[in-house]
Design an enzyme around this catalytic site. Sequence first.
Site, PDB file in Angstrom:
ATOM      1  N   ASN A 105       0.808  -1.218   0.140  1.00 49.48           N
ATOM      2  CA  ASN A 105       0.000  -0.086  -0.045  1.00 49.48           C
ATOM      3  C   ASN A 105       1.049   1.208  -0.112  1.00 49.48           C
ATOM      4  O   ASN A 105       1.534   1.553   0.908  1.00 49.48           O
ATOM      5  CB  ASN A 105      -0.822  -0.052   1.191  1.00 49.48           C
ATOM      6  CG  ASN A 105      -1.617   1.074   1.410  1.00 49.48           C
ATOM      7  OD1 ASN A 105      -1.707   2.018   0.303  1.00 49.48           O
ATOM      8  ND2 ASN A 105      -2.144   1.373   2.487  1.00 49.48           N
ATOM      9  N   LYS A 136       0.196   4.322  -0.205  1.00 46.64           N
ATOM     10  CA  LYS A 136      -0.416   5.525   0.345  1.00 46.64           C
ATOM     11  C   LYS A 136      -0.333   6.447  -0.508  1.00 46.64           C
ATOM     12  O   LYS A 136      -0.238   6.719  -1.918  1.00 46.64           O
ATOM     13  CB  LYS A 136       0.070   5.686   1.853  1.00 46.64           C
ATOM     14  CG  LYS A 136      -0.279   4.312   2.367  1.00 46.64           C
ATOM     15  CD  LYS A 136       0.033   4.663   4.020  1.00 46.64           C
ATOM     16  CE  LYS A 136      -0.298   3.236   4.643  1.00 46.64           C
ATOM     17  NZ  LYS A 136       0.159   3.342   6.134  1.00 46.64           N
ATOM     18  N   HIS A 165      -9.351   0.979   4.917  1.00 46.85           N
ATOM     19  CA  HIS A 165      -8.218   1.203   5.630  1.00 46.85           C
ATOM     20  C   HIS A 165      -8.328   1.968   6.975  1.00 46.85           C
ATOM     21  O   HIS A 165      -9.095   2.983   6.817  1.00 46.85           O
ATOM     22  CB  HIS A 165      -7.141   1.727   4.673  1.00 46.85           C
ATOM     23  CG  HIS A 165      -5.834   1.989   5.185  1.00 46.85           C
ATOM     24  ND1 HIS A 165      -5.300   2.761   6.098  1.00 46.85           N
ATOM     25  CD2 HIS A 165      -4.647   0.833   5.203  1.00 46.85           C
ATOM     26  CE1 HIS A 165      -3.996   2.528   6.468  1.00 46.85           C
ATOM     27  NE2 HIS A 165      -3.768   1.321   6.030  1.00 46.85           N
ATOM     28  N   GLU A 220      -6.749   4.457   7.850  1.00 48.70           N
ATOM     29  CA  GLU A 220      -6.528   5.758   7.612  1.00 48.70           C
ATOM     30  C   GLU A 220      -8.062   6.518   6.854  1.00 48.70           C
ATOM     31  O   GLU A 220      -8.223   7.609   7.216  1.00 48.70           O
ATOM     32  CB  GLU A 220      -5.297   6.193   6.713  1.00 48.70           C
ATOM     33  CG  GLU A 220      -3.984   6.196   7.399  1.00 48.70           C
ATOM     34  CD  GLU A 220      -2.860   5.575   6.887  1.00 48.70           C
ATOM     35  OE1 GLU A 220      -3.184   5.635   5.424  1.00 48.70           O
ATOM     36  OE2 GLU A 220      -2.046   4.905   7.386  1.00 48.70           O
ATOM     37  N   GLU A 263      -5.347  -5.343  10.595  1.00 51.60           N
ATOM     38  CA  GLU A 263      -4.185  -4.146  10.795  1.00 51.60           C
ATOM     39  C   GLU A 263      -4.518  -3.437  12.027  1.00 51.60           C
ATOM     40  O   GLU A 263      -5.301  -2.538  11.866  1.00 51.60           O
ATOM     41  CB  GLU A 263      -4.193  -3.311   9.621  1.00 51.60           C
ATOM     42  CG  GLU A 263      -4.008  -3.571   8.269  1.00 51.60           C
ATOM     43  CD  GLU A 263      -3.359  -2.806   7.272  1.00 51.60           C
ATOM     44  OE1 GLU A 263      -2.120  -2.817   6.796  1.00 51.60           O
ATOM     45  OE2 GLU A 263      -4.143  -1.795   6.992  1.00 51.60           O
ATOM     46  N   GLY A 265       2.605   2.083  10.628  1.00 51.40           N
ATOM     47  CA  GLY A 265       3.225   3.082  10.797  1.00 51.40           C
ATOM     48  C   GLY A 265       4.083   3.532  11.931  1.00 51.40           C
ATOM     49  O   GLY A 265       4.765   4.541  12.225  1.00 51.40           O
ATOM     50  N   SER A 311       3.565  -2.314  10.244  1.00 51.72           N
ATOM     51  CA  SER A 311       4.784  -2.341  10.262  1.00 51.72           C
ATOM     52  C   SER A 311       5.315  -3.721  10.184  1.00 51.72           C
ATOM     53  O   SER A 311       6.480  -4.275  10.702  1.00 51.72           O
ATOM     54  CB  SER A 311       5.265  -2.176  11.865  1.00 51.72           C
ATOM     55  OG  SER A 311       4.856  -0.669  12.081  1.00 51.72           O
TER      56      SER A 311
END
Length: 255
Positions: free
Chosen positions: A10, A12, A96, A98, A168, A174, A214
Amino acid sequence: MARKPFIAGNWKMHNDRRQSRALLQGLLDSVGHLDEVDVGVAPPFTALQTAGEVLYDNRILLCAQNVHYAESGAFTGEIAPSMLREIGVDHVIIGHSERRHIFGETDETINQKVRAVLDAGLGVILCVGEQLDDRKAGRTMAVVSRQVRAGLTGVGPEAAAHITVAYEPVWAIGTGLTATPEQAQEVHADIRTLLAEVLDRAAADAIRIQYGGSVKPGNAAELLAQPDIDGALVGGASLKAESFVDIVRAALPGR
Ligand code: PGA
């Protein structure tokens, strides 16, 4: 049951067209021919078409990071599933964290997107995961199961071949913190049990559940060795060919 591993990158909001081309060239040289692992990349929208051209007639799967659920209409700034299909997209990442937490996507919107993408004949990577407060309060599975149930509302077991779930944990994205292989396996196994309830046993056995948060070359092998971890959704480490290739190699059977 042996499920073919699926490693997706991904990207991003990274990589313009030139950078995308260079990164993909590096991936094609090293893992473009692999049969034993499905490999996908999700460039930003502006690089999707270029990526589709570079990947044309190749094994690496082109993924999009988002989509709208309508086929067309007055939705400024949005992209329809058929528009993605037209330029060679195979899978769409939906829900996702985010998108959920920065852009306010709800379980309901995510479900509309899942159904629209499946109706368009594309594959879905449905992302789910708890926040740190949820985990500390022992609510991990309550949150994840709400997201899985809501995301797949109205979806039948016949869609299983087109569905991937990505677990996730939000606190691991991250941050450099990863769930331990045991923590991840526990949630993956619970998700599979839930999939059998929501869809059916055969669908649950067929659906690949990726871990994300991560994932790096140094921790990929032990995560992927878990029986219910069937791949990875990789953010930061997918931006360099070398680290992404190492993660893909860690998924090769018999490793
Ligand atoms: P990360 O991102 O690998 O950088 O933690 C994972 C993701 O957001 O899918």
